[in-house]
Write a protein that holds these residues in place. Structure first.
Motif, PDB file in Angstrom:
ATOM      1  N   ALA A  26       0.893  -1.210  -0.065  1.00  0.00           N
ATOM      2  CA  ALA A  26      -0.156   0.023   0.163  1.00  0.00           C
ATOM      3  C   ALA A  26       0.835   1.082   0.094  1.00  0.00           C
ATOM      4  O   ALA A  26       0.505   2.508  -0.504  1.00  0.00           O
ATOM      5  N   GLU A  27       2.179   0.966   0.276  1.00  0.00           N
ATOM      6  CA  GLU A  27       2.909   2.316   0.113  1.00  0.00           C
ATOM      7  C   GLU A  27       3.264   2.766  -1.238  1.00  0.00           C
ATOM      8  O   GLU A  27       3.659   3.774  -1.501  1.00  0.00           O
ATOM      9  N   PRO A  29       1.773   3.611  -4.768  1.00  0.00           N
ATOM     10  CA  PRO A  29       0.590   3.428  -5.738  1.00  0.00           C
ATOM     11  C   PRO A  29       0.501   2.943  -6.822  1.00  0.00           C
ATOM     12  O   PRO A  29       1.786   2.835  -7.309  1.00  0.00           O
ATOM     13  N   GLU A  32       3.213   3.554  -9.951  1.00  0.00           N
ATOM     14  CA  GLU A  32       4.576   4.163  -9.398  1.00  0.00           C
ATOM     15  C   GLU A  32       5.487   3.317  -8.875  1.00  0.00           C
ATOM     16  O   GLU A  32       5.157   2.004  -8.646  1.00  0.00           O
ATOM     17  N   ARG A  34       8.714   3.081  -5.783  1.00  0.00           N
ATOM     18  CA  ARG A  34       9.192   3.990  -4.539  1.00  0.00           C
ATOM     19  C   ARG A  34      10.572   3.232  -4.011  1.00  0.00           C
ATOM     20  O   ARG A  34      10.660   2.105  -4.395  1.00  0.00           O
ATOM     21  N   THR A  35      11.297   3.813  -3.439  1.00  0.00           N
ATOM     22  CA  THR A  35      12.627   3.192  -3.205  1.00  0.00           C
ATOM     23  C   THR A  35      12.641   2.739  -1.522  1.00  0.00           C
ATOM     24  O   THR A  35      12.079   3.123  -0.661  1.00  0.00           O
ATOM     25  N   ARG A  49       0.321  -1.154 -13.006  1.00  0.00           N
ATOM     26  CA  ARG A  49      -1.231  -1.184 -13.213  1.00  0.00           C
ATOM     27  C   ARG A  49      -1.821  -2.310 -13.112  1.00  0.00           C
ATOM     28  O   ARG A  49      -3.006  -2.656 -13.050  1.00  0.00           O
ATOM     29  N   ASP A  69      11.169   7.372  -9.538  1.00  0.00           N
ATOM     30  CA  ASP A  69      10.641   8.726  -9.943  1.00  0.00           C
ATOM     31  C   ASP A  69      10.030   8.421 -11.496  1.00  0.00           C
ATOM     32  O   ASP A  69       9.575   9.400 -11.858  1.00  0.00           O
ATOM     33  N   PRO A  80      13.263   9.142 -15.315  1.00  0.00           N
ATOM     34  CA  PRO A  80      13.037  10.539 -15.407  1.00  0.00           C
ATOM     35  C   PRO A  80      13.952  11.512 -16.033  1.00  0.00           C
ATOM     36  O   PRO A  80      13.714  12.543 -16.521  1.00  0.00           O
TER      37      PRO A  80
ATOM     38  N   LYS B 574      -1.817   9.947 -10.449  1.00  0.00           N
ATOM     39  CA  LYS B 574      -0.388  10.401 -10.312  1.00  0.00           C
ATOM     40  C   LYS B 574       0.707   9.526 -11.132  1.00  0.00           C
ATOM     41  O   LYS B 574       1.518  10.231 -11.547  1.00  0.00           O
ATOM     42  N   ILE B 579       7.414  12.856 -13.490  1.00  0.00           N
ATOM     43  CA  ILE B 579       7.894  13.529 -11.965  1.00  0.00           C
ATOM     44  C   ILE B 579       7.616  14.853 -11.508  1.00  0.00           C
ATOM     45  O   ILE B 579       7.415  15.180 -10.593  1.00  0.00           O
ATOM     46  N   ARG B 582       4.146  15.275 -10.711  1.00  0.00           N
ATOM     47  CA  ARG B 582       4.008  14.583  -9.488  1.00  0.00           C
ATOM     48  C   ARG B 582       4.564  15.191  -8.117  1.00  0.00           C
ATOM     49  O   ARG B 582       3.585  15.492  -7.286  1.00  0.00           O
ATOM     50  N   LYS B 639      13.572  16.096  -2.431  1.00  0.00           N
ATOM     51  CA  LYS B 639      12.184  15.978  -2.714  1.00  0.00           C
ATOM     52  C   LYS B 639      11.535  15.962  -1.262  1.00  0.00           C
ATOM     53  O   LYS B 639      10.305  16.720  -1.302  1.00  0.00           O
ATOM     54  N   THR B 828      -0.355  11.177  -2.765  1.00  0.00           N
ATOM     55  CA  THR B 828      -0.383   9.992  -2.951  1.00  0.00           C
ATOM     56  C   THR B 828       0.660   9.496  -1.598  1.00  0.00           C
ATOM     57  O   THR B 828       1.426  10.251  -1.154  1.00  0.00           O
ATOM     58  N   PRO B 829       0.553   8.174  -1.075  1.00  0.00           N
ATOM     59  CA  PRO B 829       1.394   7.658  -0.145  1.00  0.00           C
ATOM     60  C   PRO B 829       2.713   7.971  -0.591  1.00  0.00           C
ATOM     61  O   PRO B 829       3.122   7.586  -1.663  1.00  0.00           O
ATOM     62  N   GLY B 830       3.923   8.415   0.102  1.00  0.00           N
ATOM     63  CA  GLY B 830       5.265   8.505  -0.309  1.00  0.00           C
ATOM     64  C   GLY B 830       5.547   9.721  -1.371  1.00  0.00           C
ATOM     65  O   GLY B 830       6.243   9.325  -1.864  1.00  0.00           O
ATOM     66  N   GLN B 831       4.641  10.400  -1.668  1.00  0.00           N
ATOM     67  CA  GLN B 831       4.711  11.537  -2.812  1.00  0.00           C
ATOM     68  C   GLN B 831       6.184  11.964  -2.529  1.00  0.00           C
ATOM     69  O   GLN B 831       6.703  12.505  -3.741  1.00  0.00           O
ATOM     70  N   ARG B 833       8.425  11.171  -0.823  1.00  0.00           N
ATOM     71  CA  ARG B 833       9.676  10.051  -0.287  1.00  0.00           C
ATOM     72  C   ARG B 833      11.069  10.362  -1.064  1.00  0.00           C
ATOM     73  O   ARG B 833      10.783  10.236  -2.562  1.00  0.00           O
ATOM     74  N   PRO B 834      12.273  10.358  -0.624  1.00  0.00           N
ATOM     75  CA  PRO B 834      13.389  10.372  -1.348  1.00  0.00           C
ATOM     76  C   PRO B 834      13.456   9.240  -2.330  1.00  0.00           C
ATOM     77  O   PRO B 834      13.266   7.947  -1.818  1.00  0.00           O
TER      78      PRO B 834
END
Lengths: 120, 847
Positions: A26-27, A29, A32, A34-35, A49, A69, A80, B574, B579, B582, B639, B828-831, B833-834
């Motif tokens: 859930a962290e 989206p 997208e 995340r690191t 998706r 990103d 990016p 998003k 980016i 975002r 960020k 969004t969650p962690g929008q 976040r590094p």
């Protein structure tokens, strides 16, 4: 972020790998990235998706861009910084950059599990 | 005709000419027989195989010549000694065998029994068919002349046609012993033969029946200039006179002209045109006029017999060029293999580029005006051997003739083939008006010269991609990354690709799509989005993308389009944003971001500056810089610091990161300036207040200046406004001073600041609705044409002004300052976040 070591997967040759819980699905989206850090290795984890999870090295092999990103689709990840694209299937670049390192990733009870080689 | 019987078979097999052919009766594939193994027939077989036709058909090819398939166009270079005959082989005998095609070379087909569906050949064989394709080509026409034929009916020794490799070989052999040649015919082939023979040291005289050279392709003026160029090579040209007699008896000794003159010669080349080989059609009862008559499916009046290439007559036209023949081959292959059962041929627009007798020539369409309102432009420079002309009808290029200078051929071919828009100043069709700097044609560019400076791609890299198999501009750009940086080199990349591919370019269907992942042009896509009520990027992919597949490189463009169409009713996603959008900042090379607060019209206050200074210190901003858009940029922001920084600044976003309305530069206008004619500063602030943050196909940079001294550079902005006194303002559109530099076009002069805002809004909305993704106004305005834009926006010629105003108002109503919004609550969650916490950061040195 908490790092839980799950299992050590023995391989016949070369370094062993370990599965790490790096965070909750859930962290991330939908669509997208995340690191996270998995056993000392920085990884970018993507939730596409179509629901699938993918983990890659966090920095772009071309110029160190932050891959988490990037834009994604079911076939590729686009960095990016200079829009180099990499395939999820094998990490190869579609436009001539060095390939991207991929790590196996899957979901267990809402948690993201990434398997990375052990850091000696 | 003489030829050495010991000569080899071109493209032959070392062991001889066998090809195993087993017809065991079990084979259920249809029998496809092709008569003719030239440029059309062999290409047709290739096209059929390419469509998997090898599984559908047993293919047999009958060829009159004993050779494999060779490139007939290249016979001139072979005659000139520039090419070796082995290098013009297209398909060797082995190729046919390898592909399961039975080639019966050296077998002339005589007659078709269409009732029994059998082809009878001169060697007595009968070949049954289910589908028969005639591709018999054409032959050299030999006009009636006294003494041209020997007693056996063949040509007199020393007289040659110029059509086959055997004739070419015989002429080459003759150049060793002959000294004086006469070439009959001043068309393309005749000129090439003359030049080639002259290159072998022969004295050459050319006899042409028409009043000027290449009379089929050129107009009289161009023909006259070509004559001078040919004569300057040392070739004597006789115009407007027939050769009526071949003198000699047993062999050629001279040629007699209709006016009584005689020219001494021991070699005569007859290149007085070609005629379709229609004998087999006539003998078989097919409908034959000038050629074998075919319909739009290339079918003769017998339902199972087709004709393609130079032997075919379609809608009254018989073509003598290879391009139409290859189009025939494609259409018929589509049809017979069922790849496209509805395939039809509707005629060819022929464009040719060639070098004739050392002179560059390119011709397309008609060469003289035909109707009263046809526009024609001619540039003639006889001394330089240059003659250029174009014919334009209804704003479309319908013909062009380039002699001696073909640098503009790529653009003209495109305009001719695809109806591309023409420059308002017609002279730009023929010459580059480069405002001083000398432009170099792509052909003359050195191979190593860099074309794409962003990605370091040279001309030779692009040519390498083309020879490596890329057949469209899009493929070349993907392979080399040329044109994928700032995009300013894109048209040059296109020109080089076209030049390198030399006409063999496939039109990239995706070129007309708004985004690569959805096969629709923008108007079609917008209509579908509205009709199907698609409000999110994922909904658009699910409904309109092939297989419902999402596409990373399409997401940004779709997000922009949905925001424009739906305003605040669009469903934000998003992951459909770049980016920058975002996190509302511009990503830098080290993964940090730049923060540019809004500073309307470039006007700030001490309090604002103090706040910015405090924030910069608090967050240890590595660089503070004044931007080109009259604002202040805080560079190198992490960020995770963005939301707190925005809160501390308390200023709205300046949108320095988006494909959107960016900023309005102003000069100090009338308040302080001694020269100011209007209050440009206030008008700039008003424009920015109204249009802040609206998304668009590419960024929009504006400026307002208080007088024509142009201190804020309004002449080179997407929309630029210039005060000209007496309360009047000029509105310029389509200017640029970035990767491209272009002075804007004057759209209108209006009476009030309110009228400026209304007109600027209408122009920007028209651009938003009609421009391609990432198409800046400096490309958009010339593409649509200033006159059209004027009619739409000033005279409401399309009756859309009310809709444009409403569309723009919808976007203005949807404006929310993204910093104020996301600083309070992440989207969004962690929008924030590094994304790169562990990599040692600054690759950018801190000053």
């Amino acid at each position: 972020m908490s790092i839980t070591e799950l299992t050590t997967v023995p391989t016949t040759t070369g370094p062993t790998t370990t599965e790490h819980v790096v965070g909750r699905v859930a962290e991330i989206p939908p669509g997208e990235g995340r690191t996270f850090v998995a056993g000392g290795t920085q990884v970018a984890v993507f939730r596409l998706r179509d629901g699938s999870l993918h983990a890659t090295q966090a920095a772009c092999p071309h110029a160190g861009g932050p891959l988490a990103d990037g834009l994604t689709d079911v076939d590729v990840l686009v960095c990016p910084l200079h829009q180099y694209a990499y395939r999820w299937t094998d990490g190869a670049s579609t436009s001539g950059a060095a390939p991207l390192r991929l790590f196996p990733a899957h979901e267990v009870d809402g948690q993201v599990v990434v398997e990375v080689p052990d850091v000696p | 005709m003489t030829m050495a019987p010991t000569r080899g078979i071109l493209g032959g097999r070392p062991e001889g000419l066998t090809a195993l052919h087993i017809d065991d009766g079990i084979d259920t594939r249809d029998r496809l027989v092709v008569v003719g193994n030239g440029m059309a027939g062999a290409r047709f077989v290739e096209e059929v195989l390419e469509r998997g036709g090898g599984d559908q058909f047993r293919i047999t090819v009958l060829g009159d010549e004993p050779h494999g398939n060779y490139n007939r166009i290249m016979l001139s270079p072979v005659l000139a000694g520039e090419e070796h005959e082995d290098d013009i082989v297209l398909n060797s005998h082995d190729w046919y065998a390898d592909n399961g095609v039975v080639l019966r070379a050296g077998v002339r087909a005589d007659k078709i029994d269409t009732a029994a569906k059998v082809v009878h050949a001169a060697d007595g064989t009968a070949t049954p068919y289910d589908h028969l394709v005639l591709a018999t080509g054409s032959y050299s026409f030999v006009p009636p002349m006294k003494g041209v034929r020997a007693e056996d009916g063949g040509l007199l020794p020393g007289v040659y046609g110029f059509r086959t490799i055997d004739e070419t070989r015989a002429m080459l052999a003759a150049t060793g012993t002959c000294r004086r040649a006469v070439v009959m015919g001043g068309g393309l082939l005749g000129l090439e033969a003359a030049r080639a023979l002259q290159g072998h040291g022969l004295h050459v005289e050319l006899v042409h029946a028409a009043p000027y050279l290449m009379n089929v392709q050129l107009d009289p003026e161009a023909g006259a200039i070509l004559k001078k160029s040919v004569e300057s090579l040392g070739i004597t040209v006789h115009l407007d006179v027939f050769a009526t007699e071949v003198i000699g008896g047993d062999r050629v000794r001279g040629v007699g002209l209709a006016d009584g003159r005689q020219i001494e010669a021991d070699l005569l080349v007859v290149a007085a045109g070609v005629r379709p080989n229609t004998d087999i059609g006539v003998r078989s009862g097919l409908e034959v006029e000038r050629g074998i008559v075919v319909d739009d499916q290339l079918r003769t009046d017998d339902p199972d017999v087709y004709a393609i290439g130079e032997c075919a007559q379609h809608r009254g036209e018989v073509y003598g060029l290879v391009a139409p023949a290859w189009e025939h081959a494609k259409v018929l292959a589509d049809l017979l293999t069922g790849t496209d059962p509805g395939a039809e041929y509707h005629g060819s627009r022929t464009a040719t580029k060639l070098k004739v007798a050392g002179v560059d020539v390119a011709v397309m369409g008609i060469n003289t005006p035909e109707r009263d309102d046809d526009e024609v432009l001619v540039i003639s420079e006889p001394r330089r051997g240059v003659h250029l002309s174009v014919v334009i009808r209804d704003d479309k290029l319908v013909g062009a003739t380039l002699l001696g200078d073909t640098r503009k051929v790529a653009f003209l071919t495109q305009a001719f083939d695809r109806g591309a828009p023409l420059p308002e100043e017609r002279i730009r069709l023929l010459v580059d008006l480069s405002d001083g700097a000398e432009e170099v044609g792509v052909a003359e560019m050195p191979a190593e010269s860099q074309v794409c400076n962003c990605n370091g791609v040279s001309k030779s890299d692009i040519c390498g991609a083309v020879s490596g198999g890329c057949s469209s501009v899009g493929e070349v750009m993907d392979r080399t990354r040329a044109g994928k940086g700032c995009g300013s080199c894109r048209s040059l990349v296109e020109q080089i690709v076209e030049w390198a591919a030399d006409g063999e370019l496939t039109v990239d269907p995706a070129a007309s799509w708004y985004v690569p992942g959805i096969p629709m042009a923008k108007p079609e896509l917008m209509a579908a989005i509205r009709e199907q009520d698609l409000r999110s990027v994922s909904a658009v992919f699910a409904a309109l993308a092939p297989g419902g597949k999402d596409d990373a490189k399409s997401k940004m463009g779709l997000t922009s389009l949905l925001k424009m169409i739906w305003g605040r009713d669009h469903l934000p996603e998003k992951d459909g944003e770049f980016i920058n959008d975002r996190v509302h900042g511009n990503i830098q090379r080290d993964g940090t971001f730049s923060v540019v607060p809004q500073m309307k019209g470039g006007v700030t206050t001490p309090a604002q500056l103090r706040r910015i200074a405090e924030v910069a210190e608090k967050y240890e901003v590595p660089m503070v810089k004044v931007t080109g858009g009259q604002r202040i940029d805080l560079l190198g922001v992490r960020k995770e610091d963005l939301p707190a920084m925005w809160e501390d600044l308390g200023m709205p976003s300046g949108y320095a990161y988006g494909k959107s309305f960016r900023t309005v530069k102003t000069c100090v206008g009338s308040d302080f300036c001694r020269f100011g004619l209007g209050d440009s500063t206030q008008l700039g602030i008003d424009l920015e207040t109204r249009f802040q943050g609206i998304e668009s196909p590419a960024k929009m940079k504006l400026a307002v200046v208080g007088c024509p001294r142009n201190c804020a550079e309004a002449y080179v902005k997407d929309v630029g406004v210039v005060a000209v006194g007496n309360g009047r303002w000029e509105v310029y559109v389509g200017g640029a001073a970035g990767a491209s530099v272009r002075k804007g076009d004057l759209l209108a002069t209006v009476d009030s600041p309110e009228a400026v805002i209304t007109l600027a809004g209408r122009f920007m909305q028209y651009y938003r609705e009609n421009a391609n993704w990432l198409e800046r106004t400096y490309d958009f305005v010339p593409r649509i044409g200033l006159e059209t834009i004027k009619q739409v926006l000033l005279e409401d010629s399309e009756g859309i002004l009310a809709a444009l105003d409403a569309g723009m108002q919808r976007s203005i109503d949807a404006y929310v300052d993204p910093w104020g919004q996301d600083a309070k609550q992440p989207a969004t969650p962690g929008q924030f976040r590094p994304a790169l916490p562990l990599v040692p950061l600054p690759k950018v040195p801190v000053r």
